[in-house]
Design a protein around this motif. Structure first.
Motif, short mmCIF file in Angstrom:
data_model
loop_
_atom_site.label_atom_id
_atom_site.label_comp_id
_atom_site.label_asym_id
_atom_site.label_seq_id
_atom_site.Cartn_x
_atom_site.Cartn_y
_atom_site.Cartn_z
N ALA A 37 0.75 -1.91 -0.09
CA ALA A 37 0.02 0.46 -0.08
C ALA A 37 0.77 0.91 -0.23
CB ALA A 37 -1.39 -0.15 1.16
N LEU A 38 1.89 0.99 0.69
CA LEU A 38 2.91 2.54 0.73
C LEU A 38 3.71 2.50 -0.49
CD1 LEU A 38 4.39 2.79 4.75
CD2 LEU A 38 2.94 4.44 3.02
N PHE A 39 4.16 1.07 -1.47
CA PHE A 39 4.45 1.67 -2.23
C PHE A 39 3.84 1.95 -3.25
CE2 PHE A 39 8.95 -0.01 -2.58
CZ PHE A 39 9.34 -0.21 -1.67
N VAL A 40 1.98 1.80 -3.32
CA VAL A 40 1.98 2.83 -3.97
C VAL A 40 1.66 3.94 -3.80
CG1 VAL A 40 -0.62 2.68 -5.23
CG2 VAL A 40 0.69 0.16 -4.91
N PHE A 41 0.77 4.22 -2.51
CA PHE A 41 0.98 5.54 -2.24
C PHE A 41 1.27 6.61 -2.29
CE2 PHE A 41 -3.80 5.71 -0.68
CZ PHE A 41 -4.11 4.44 -1.52
N VAL A 42 3.01 6.43 -1.79
CA VAL A 42 3.88 7.24 -1.67
C VAL A 42 4.96 7.20 -3.07
CG1 VAL A 42 5.99 7.36 -0.55
CG2 VAL A 42 4.10 6.57 0.69
N PHE A 45 2.82 7.53 -6.55
CA PHE A 45 2.48 8.58 -6.60
C PHE A 45 3.60 9.55 -6.92
CE2 PHE A 45 -1.48 6.59 -6.91
CZ PHE A 45 -2.47 7.08 -5.43
N ILE A 46 4.65 9.36 -6.14
CA ILE A 46 5.80 10.34 -5.98
C ILE A 46 5.58 10.01 -7.77
CG2 ILE A 46 8.44 10.75 -5.64
CD1 ILE A 46 7.39 10.28 -2.74
N GLY A 47 6.39 9.15 -8.00
CA GLY A 47 6.73 8.87 -9.96
C GLY A 47 5.34 9.57 -10.31
N LEU C 121 9.04 4.34 6.20
CA LEU C 121 9.94 5.72 7.03
C LEU C 121 9.60 6.76 6.72
CD1 LEU C 121 9.32 5.92 10.20
CD2 LEU C 121 12.11 5.88 10.05
N PHE C 122 10.50 6.91 5.06
CA PHE C 122 10.37 8.06 4.12
C PHE C 122 8.80 8.12 4.26
CE2 PHE C 122 12.21 10.85 1.69
CZ PHE C 122 11.82 10.78 0.80
N GLY C 123 7.78 7.37 4.43
CA GLY C 123 6.86 7.78 3.15
C GLY C 123 5.69 8.91 4.07
N MET C 124 7.08 9.39 5.88
CA MET C 124 5.89 9.96 6.77
C MET C 124 6.22 11.35 6.51
SD MET C 124 7.05 9.62 10.56
CE MET C 124 8.05 10.29 10.98
N PHE C 125 7.77 11.83 5.28
CA PHE C 125 7.41 13.30 5.48
C PHE C 125 7.32 13.72 3.44
CE2 PHE C 125 10.05 12.54 9.20
CZ PHE C 125 10.92 11.04 8.69
N ILE C 131 1.46 14.60 -3.67
CA ILE C 131 0.71 13.43 -4.46
C ILE C 131 -0.68 13.68 -4.17
CG2 ILE C 131 2.35 11.62 -3.45
CD1 ILE C 131 -0.49 12.22 -1.65
N LEU C 132 -1.25 14.45 -4.59
CA LEU C 132 -2.60 14.65 -4.45
C LEU C 132 -3.72 14.35 -5.78
CD1 LEU C 132 -4.88 16.12 -2.37
CD2 LEU C 132 -4.50 17.63 -3.37
#
Lengths: 337, 437, 286
Positions: A37-42, A45-47, C121-125, C131-132
């Motif tokens: 989930a985090l890989f997708v959402f973080v 999306f950053i990609g 952890l990086f996702g916290m920052f 990413i909206l």
């Protein structure tokens, strides 16, 4: 407490245990959904955002073709005076906000570390602002710093301005929030079109942010102070150290890991800041309180220059990464001991 | 090291459990008290029982005008629940953020407020979020009812995309009647910029700021600029400067910018802290003489009961031109309640609704056959002008140029307010034009 | 054990030294400063509509009444309910997730788990503005856009890093010997979690619960862009609407601000000391 809490499992299941999944795979398997989930959402999306920052998408109609030359949007971003001002504001805000929050938080924690009555109540007073939303406090602080009322009015009520009038000086009128002045002007190469100094309008915002988040720093320091065993303090007292020296030379250095944690957490909040500034002052006169967060918001939804907004958010991310990644790397190394 | 955490040794587990339970119960009680409200609105009914209208009409006059439209709709469509999805804050920027994310996610409301012209095209038509309503126009026989200037503005790429409701005039100067008469200043529809500056000098000498400006609202300054530009270029060339036929480096543009800077010689000192209606308050109270604002200010004054203290005149040098700020509603593609959405547009285009809407908002109805007997003094003046003046689009309100160009101008204006640098501003305009190609 | 918490100057004598006077003065000024904005909000909220204006902001209300609270409650109560519907499930779920993840990352490591933890952890920052748009479009694709469940999912996912961090640090303070002993006894991964870790982890749950409750309750940007119907938006967004809308007067806005802040304030009053004690128990250190 741990002894006896473990029920003997033998009665519940037969041994040797036959498992559906070998035990060593259990851990990664259970972690998998969160990680995915985090890989997708973080990262996903950053990609995507990064791709958009390199694309031609600058109208409401989506256009994900790559722009030529690739660095065009970033080049435009960094030569925009407004964005240069934003970076300046972000750095100034972060520096003073961190100094303020850490300093005030530490001082309050030390003050509360002394034996005083109603310590719990006083501590709650300092912690309360942290419970509030920026939207809520932004409105209140906007009133407080309004040039015609707010602090000026308070000075009137308290008679301070009357006193100053007697001395012949003008009344205190705090008009920082609407002032486009920038204090100082560090010489920079020509490419830097922004005036490098401290925008006066940013000061009220810094004060509001310190007010709101220093309670968090204080709480962290209080926790840390509580773990410093009394033996250390008594040994210092025995050695004849004054209270001041004890704090300065022994206790504060012991709090260093907490200081670092606070700096990291508050630092990344301040680089991302949006709600408070938006509610309190917007971009300010002459962009004095404009921050990258507001810039991204306006470029994306106001100007519909999606690629420019995306590029600005990638820059925000890079700024944060510069602070965070060394910390992550360090704690990673620490664990591998 | 002991495995007992210091925490649990200090407070017995029962104490902790009791406090946590108390907190949980408290939370549930508080939530439960507001629950019925939440549930009542939480799940929107399926089918055509609802109509969701999106706007950012949240000031006193605007909200009242919207209410009139709702009332007219309910009169002919009883039993349909209207959801007023208005979003406030940020001078419409919050609303834009909310609307655009919705549209990009294919979850449109049943209709939303828009200005015609460039904004309509760039934000909604080009990405395909709207549906052309030529059929509706034919069906309702609207082609003969809306003036040609209006029809032109709502037609994008040959198709009609908006139902106009009210027409605001953007080039109006409102003033405090007492202050002007006390200082012997007279204004008329054909007064020039020089006349204004002479009056400003008189007022400044009398210790009163000539202009009340609310520069916290960037669009207020953009309006001031475009009206000054209109005075310098005249209506024909004003229209041409948006298409590029007249260049931004033209000398007359320089003159306009210089005039813009000159306003600041006699302006209220706290303009950076005021929004447009805060500046209007200063005029109502006689603390400043003039304010340049679209005529929704009249709606604001009426809502505050101050309409008798103010007079109005067109912006100096712009007699004979009518900067049209038109409010209308769209037909979304994939509207959740298409039948209601269509009926909403029919209501918006109807004589009764427009006549009821207009006075609250300070606009005149878009229909030329609206019942003028109920018009107040301001509306009479505006309607008369609309009937004979040259109609031009507005930059500050999205009709004249794309959001990209508008955003560049906004940024340039924010800097201009501080440094009043004519050259930089003019260059920024040239760059913005090149950029938006 | 309680000796750890006794501060330095808890000696018998309590003379009114110069130092204590300075301490008292500093604390008094600090208290006034910290209470000032809330004073303005509460006082303004209690005034009548005619009484409230920015040049009266410091004066007490002229008459005792509910002021703007009645109208603010009327306008905001549906959104208050929505906020509860959002925050309570989101906090519970993300706390449980964080506990499980933290337990695994600290006691059931495997090759590469530290790297994965750092990536988590990086996702916290990340800044949420970044990413909206992709977020909204993705939510729409999976059918979660525009509803409270969608917002819950978003907050749970973006809460994973911080909750995992807090629990992991907390569990790291529990010696591995205990787990080892249990494993020798034949206990499995889940059993150890249920029977050893969970009972010990109450302080961490309190810290995480308070932290997440506050953050999710006060969050603005996601609430604004993911939920489209103003009646369903969280109270923070509704409050911003209220303060940007000129058809309500300031006493209602300020009263609304106080109402929107009450739940988190109450949490801090009731559980604030546990927050600090929980941090004390090692869950927030480095």
């Amino acid at each position: 407490m741990a002894q006896g809490a473990l029920e003997r499992p033998a009665a519940r299941t037969a041994s040797p245990r036959r498992r559906l999944v070998p035990e060593r795979l259990l851990s990664p398997l259970i972690l998998a959904p969160s990680v995915i989930a985090l890989f997708v959402f973080v990262y996903g999306f950053i990609g995507l955002t990064f791709w958009v920052s390199l694309s031609n998408w600058k109208t409401p109609k989506r256009d994900l073709s790559l722009i030529q030359p690739l660095w065009e949007t970033y080049h435009r971003l960094f030569t925009t005076t407004r964005f240069q001002i934003d970076i300046r504001n972000s750095i100034i805000f972060t520096i003073f906000f961190l100094i303020g929050s850490v300093g005030v938080g530490l001082l309050l924690a030390i003050a509360l570390d002394q034996a005083i009555p109603a310590r719990g109540l006083i501590r709650n007073v300092f912690l309360f602002p942290y419970a509030l939303s920026f939207v809520v406090t932004g409105v209140a602080w906007r009133w407080i710093f309004n040039p015609d009322s707010g602090i000026t009015l308070l000075m009137d009520h308290l008679g301070v301005n009357w006193l100053l009038a007697r001395f012949g000086t003008g009344p205190i009128r705090v008009d920082w929030l609407i002032s486009p002045r920038v204090l100082g002007d560090i010489p920079m190469p020509d490419a830097v079109k922004a005036q490098i100094g401290i925008p006066v309008a940013l000061i009220p915002v810094i004060i509001a942010a310190v007010w709101q988040l220093s309670g968090f720093a204080m709480a962290m320091y209080l926790a840390g102070l509580g773990t410093i065993s009394n033996d250390i303090r008594e040994a210092a007292a025995l050695d004849g150290a004054s209270l001041y020296r004890t704090y300065r030379d022994i206790i504060i250095p012991l709090l260093k890991p907490i200081t670092i944690s606070v700096l990291i957490i508050l630092g990344h909040i301040s680089l991302k800041i949006f709600d408070l500034v938006f509610a309190m002052s917007g971009k300010g006169p002459g962009f004095a309180t404009d921050v990258p967060g507001i810039f991204v918001f306006e470029q994306t939804f106001g100007a519909n220059k999606y690629n420019l907004g995306a590029a600005a958010s990638i820059v925000m991310l890079a700024l944060i990464a510069v602070v965070i990644v060394p910390y992550l790397a360090r704690s990673l190394r620490e664990v591998e001991r | 090291m002991s495995s007992r955490s210091p925490f649990t040794s200090r407070y017995s587990r029962r104490q902790i459990a009791k406090t946590a339970a108390a907190a949980a119960v408290g939370g549930v009680v508080l939530g439960g008290v507001s629950f019925p409200h939440a549930f009542a609105q939480a799940t929107p009914a399926a089918g055509e029982a609802e109509l969701e209208i999106f706007s950012w009409w949240t000031t006193a006059g605007e909200a009242a005008g919207l209410e009139e439209l709702f009332k007219a709709f309910t009169a002919s469509n009883p039993g349909v629940k209207i959801v007023n999805a208005a979003v406030a804050g940020g001078a419409g920027s919050n609303a834009q953020a909310a609307l655009q994310t919705r549209l990009s996610a294919n979850q449109p409301p049943d209709s939303w407020q828009s200005h015609p012209g460039a904004e309509l095209k760039a934000r909604y038509v080009d990405p395909g979020y709207t549906v052309a309503i030529d059929d509706l126009y034919t069906e309702q026989d609207w082609d003969s009812v809306f003036p040609e200037g209006v029809i032109n503005l709502i037609t994008i790429d040959g198709q009609k995309q908006l139902v106009p409701v009210g027409v605001h005039r953007g080039n109006v100067m409102f003033y405090n009647k007492d202050l002007l008469s006390k200082n012997g200043i007279e204004v008329s529809d054909d007064w020039t910029m020089d006349d204004y500056f002479k009056a400003a000098d008189t007022l400044k000498a009398a210790g009163v700021p000539a202009l009340a400006l609310g520069s916290k609202d960037t669009f207020a300054v953009v309006q001031l600029f475009e009206n000054t530009l209109l005075a310098a270029l005249g209506p024909d060339d004003f229209t041409k400067v948006w298409t590029g036929e007249v260049g931004w480096d033209d000398d007359r543009v320089t003159t306009a910018i210089e005039n813009l800077a000159k306003y600041f010689d006699s302006v209220n000192s706290d303009h950076a802290a005021l929004t447009w209606d805060g500046a209007a308050d200063e005029v109502y109270a006689g603390k400043a003489a003039f304010t340049s604002m679209g005529d929704w200010l009249y709606g604001d004054a009426t809502a505050k009961g101050k309409q008798d203290s103010i007079g109005w005149v067109n912006h100096p040098g712009t007699g004979g031109s009518f900067v049209a700020v038109i409010d209308g509603f769209t037909m979304p593609k994939g509207a959740p309640h298409p039948v209601n959405a269509k009926n909403w547009l029919i209501t918006c285009g109807s004589k009764e609704a427009q006549t009821a809407f207009a006075p609250h908002k300070g606009a005149i109805p878009a229909r030329s056959d609206a019942d003028a007997s109920g018009f107040n003094d301001y509306m009479k003046w505006s309607a008369a002008a609309f009937g004979k003046d040259a109609v031009v689009p507005s930059l500050a309100h999205g009709s004249a140029a794309s959001p990209q160009f508008q955003s560049s101008v906004n940024d340039a204006i924010v800097s201009f307010i501080v440094d009043l640098d004519v050259e930089t501003f003019q260059q920024a305009l040239v760059d913005a034009q090149a950029d938006a190609q | 054990m309680s000796a750890v918490l006794r501060p330095l100057s808890s000696r018998p004598r309590r003379r009114l030294t110069g130092r204590r006077i300075i301490l008292a003065a500093v604390l008094a000024i600090a208290i006034l400063f910290y209470l000032m904005p809330m004073y303005v909000m509460v006082v303004s909220g209690l005034k009548d509509a005619t009484d409230v204006s920015i040049d009266q902001m410091w004066s007490l209300p002229k008459s005792l009444s509910a002021g703007g609270f009645a109208e603010a409650w009327r306008q905001l109560s549906p959104n208050l309910g929505q906020s509860f519907l959002l925050v309570i499930p989101a906090t519970i779920i993300s706390s449980l997730l964080g506990a499980i993840n933290g337990y695994l990352f600290s006691k059931w490591r495997f090759r590469g788990s530290e790297v994965i933890f750092a990536l988590v952890l990086f996702g916290m920052f990340i800044p949420y503005q970044s990413i909206l748009i992709p977020l909204v479009q993705f939510l729409n694709k999976i059918g979660l856009y525009g509803s409270i469940p969608g917002l819950i999912v978003v907050h749970v996912v973006y809460g994973i890093p911080i909750t995992t961090l807090i629990f992991r640090n907390y569990f790291a303070n529990i010696p591995y010997e205990i787990v080892e002993a249990a494993r020798i006894d034949g206990a499995g991964l889940w059993q150890i979690f249920r029977q050893i870790m969970l009972p010990l982890s109450l302080p961490a749950f309190v810290v995480v619960g308070i932290f997440q409750f506050t953050n999710i309750w006060n969050e603005f940007l996601f609430g604004l862009t993911i939920i489209t119907n103003p009646r369903q938006q969280p109270v923070t967004v509704a409050l911003n609407n209220l303060s940007g809308s000129f058809s309500v007067s300031w006493n209602v806005v300020m009263a609304g601000a106080v109402i929107a802040a009450l739940p988190t304030l109450i949490i801090y009053v009731l559980l604030g000391r546990f927050f600090i004690r929980g941090m004390l128990a090692g869950s927030m250190k480095g």
